[in-house]
Design a protein around this motif. Structure first.
Motif, short mmCIF file in Angstrom:
data_model
loop_
_atom_site.label_atom_id
_atom_site.label_comp_id
_atom_site.label_asym_id
_atom_site.label_seq_id
_atom_site.Cartn_x
_atom_site.Cartn_y
_atom_site.Cartn_z
N ALA A 7 0.88 -1.42 -0.10
CA ALA A 7 0.12 -0.09 -0.06
C ALA A 7 0.90 1.19 0.11
N ILE A 8 1.83 1.22 0.92
CA ILE A 8 2.72 2.50 0.84
C ILE A 8 3.54 2.60 -0.37
N ALA A 9 3.87 1.56 -1.01
CA ALA A 9 4.63 1.79 -2.14
C ALA A 9 3.87 1.89 -3.25
N GLY A 10 2.82 1.44 -3.31
CA GLY A 10 1.71 1.75 -4.41
C GLY A 10 1.39 3.37 -4.24
N PHE A 11 1.06 4.07 -3.24
CA PHE A 11 0.51 5.31 -2.91
C PHE A 11 1.76 6.18 -3.23
N ILE A 12 3.02 5.75 -2.82
CA ILE A 12 4.09 6.83 -3.31
C ILE A 12 4.59 6.73 -4.67
N GLY A 13 3.90 5.54 -5.37
CA GLY A 13 4.29 5.48 -6.86
C GLY A 13 3.05 6.37 -7.59
N LEU A 14 1.94 6.52 -7.16
CA LEU A 14 1.11 7.01 -7.55
C LEU A 14 1.25 8.58 -7.55
N VAL A 15 1.59 9.07 -6.45
CA VAL A 15 2.11 10.41 -6.07
C VAL A 15 2.91 10.93 -6.95
N TRP A 16 4.00 9.93 -7.30
CA TRP A 16 5.27 10.26 -8.08
C TRP A 16 4.76 10.57 -9.26
N ILE A 17 3.93 9.45 -9.96
CA ILE A 17 3.65 9.43 -11.36
C ILE A 17 2.79 10.65 -11.89
N PHE A 18 1.68 11.03 -10.80
CA PHE A 18 0.84 12.18 -11.04
C PHE A 18 1.50 13.33 -10.91
N SER A 19 2.54 13.51 -9.69
CA SER A 19 3.33 14.65 -9.59
C SER A 19 4.10 15.10 -10.94
N ALA A 20 4.83 13.82 -11.55
CA ALA A 20 5.30 14.33 -12.71
C ALA A 20 4.51 14.98 -13.67
N LYS A 21 3.22 14.52 -13.86
CA LYS A 21 2.40 14.98 -15.10
C LYS A 21 1.52 16.40 -14.50
N MET A 22 1.44 16.59 -13.38
CA MET A 22 0.43 17.92 -13.25
C MET A 22 1.14 18.58 -11.93
#
Length: 418
Positions: free
Chosen positions: A29-44
């Motif tokens: 869960a923590i890794a998945g959330f960090i990954g989503l933040v990373w992915i979306f932050s790079a875009k928006m």
């Protein structure tokens, strides 16, 4: 940094969390959330990326809890605990002891086969291991079996509940990869039986090749053997209800599990189950269900991130692009099945069998910790030592399923599942 690189870094974070002792559900869960933040932050941008990631993470628990198929899990687990308090588990073990106890290592063989029978009404490997740690280990120790073997055979036998329907892991797998629950449940039956036979054969082999392994159980007449059978009939009755509901179109797998739990509850009350025992069964069911649901939520959050990172497709393209034999490719897939998108029934059973192996693999084999927790005389190291020979049996089973895929596919095909 591109999305695939982010996926690799986040996957590395998750593995690190697991290695340092974090529970798999929270690590994913923590890794998945960090990954989503990373992915979306790079875009928006960072702030917007955090908001979108939080919203996505928040929708997963509700969307999956509201899935009808997921309600199978608590009903299957409840069946197992009610069967234990109804005395059906001990009756099953007693019957197995009288019928196969005369074999070399007979008490170990009886444990394997009675655990397989119990697995047919309990969908949880952890529950199966906990129940037989209370029943089988004391009798084996009393007869002079090595405590490490006694603990090991119980922990390994508990994994049979992962394949033999009703199986909570098969249900979880079907939900995650969007496969037919009924088809996967039926596909696991014959592989589960084959795995039990191989386990039993291994116990006989060990008993014949090791001195002072443990005596067989003799002295039962044919009359006494047949007298032990009526006590096992409720188990097979409930199994019949589940199979008829799934195969005959009488009801859904969820309805089959609910009906099975109701029948076992009636039997337990008729046999004199107390209010305290019923409360214990319900609490144990709730605890195990919460643990499984938490794992599902954490893993699904990580899987959602993998989809945005496009890592499964990239990994699959890399595997299929290698110039090597198909068998080498299959071995690579088995080693990294969690990252791939191959969700056929046969492959699903292979994956679940590998998950069985993980339940007894050090250092975090859950069944081994459960057995050690139930039996004070057995340390975790004793249990891990005792399950070591069963790795050979599991690898043999996996090889057999690869060589003869019809073991998996025959029953679903016979029952009309595509």
């Amino acid at each position: 940094m591109d999305s695939v690189s982010i996926g690799l870094w986040v996957t590395g974070f998750m593995l690190f969390f697991v290695i340092i002792g974090m529970r798999v559900a929270f690590a994913a869960a923590i890794a998945g959330f960090i990954g989503l933040v990373w992915i979306f932050s790079a875009k928006m941008g960072f702030e917007r990326g955090v908001v979108v990631a939080m919203k996505m993470a928040g929708t997963i628990p509700h969307s999956k809890v509201s899935t009808l198929a997921l309600s199978l899990i608590p009903t299957f687990i409840l069946i197992g605990f009610l069967a234990y308090h109804a005395g059906l588990t001990r009756a099953l073990f007693e019957a197995a002891k009288r019928w196969v106890g005369w074999l070399p290592g007979g008490m170990g063989v009886a444990t394997v086969f009675s655990a397989a029978g119990f697995a047919a009404v309990s969908g949880a490997s952890v529950a199966t291991s906990a129940v037989f740690a209370r029943i089988a280990i004391p009798e084996m120790l009393q007869l002079g079996y090595d405590k490490r073997f006694a603990a090991g055979v119980v922990a390994a036998s508990g994994t049979l509940a992962s394949l033999i329907p009703p199986s909570a892991i098969l249900v979880i797998y079907a939900i995650i990869v969007e496969q037919d629950v009924g088809a996967l449940l039926m596909a696991g039956f014959l592989p589960g039986m084959v795995s039990a036979l191989i386990y039993g054969g291994l116990v006989v082999f060990l008993a014949k090749t090791k001195k002072d392994f443990g005596p067989p159980v003799t002295g039962y007449s044919w009359k006494q053997r047949f007298e032990s059978l009526p006590g096992t009939l409720p188990i097979f009755f409930v199994v019949g209800i589940i199979v008829v509901c799934i195969y005959g179109g009488v009801g859904t797998p969820t309805e089959a599990g609910s009906l099975g739990a109701f029948v076992i509850l009636c039997m337990a009350l008729w046999k004199g189950m107390t209010g305290g025992e019923l409360k214990s069964a319900l609490l144990e069911t709730a605890k195990l269900t919460v643990m499984i649901f938490t794992i599902i939520w954490g893993v699904l959050l990580y899987v959602r991130f993998l989809g945005f990172a496009d890592l499964p497709s990239a990994f699959s393209d890399w595997i299929t692009g290698l110039e090597q034999s198909p068998m080498i490719t299959l071995i690579l897939i088995l080693l990294a099945y969690a990252l791939l998108g191959m969700f056929a029934i046969w492959f699903g059973i292979i994956v679940v069998k590998m998950a069985e192996l993980c339940l007894i693999t050090p250092p975090i084999g859950l069944n081994c910790f459960v057995v050690a927790g139930v039996r004070d005389e057995c340390s975790v190291q004793d249990v891990f030592h005792g399950v070591t020979p069963f790795f050979v049996a599991d690898f043999l089973t996996i090889a057999l399923l690869i060589a003869l895929p019809q073991i998996v596919l025959w029953l679903p095909g016979l029952m009309g599942f595509s």
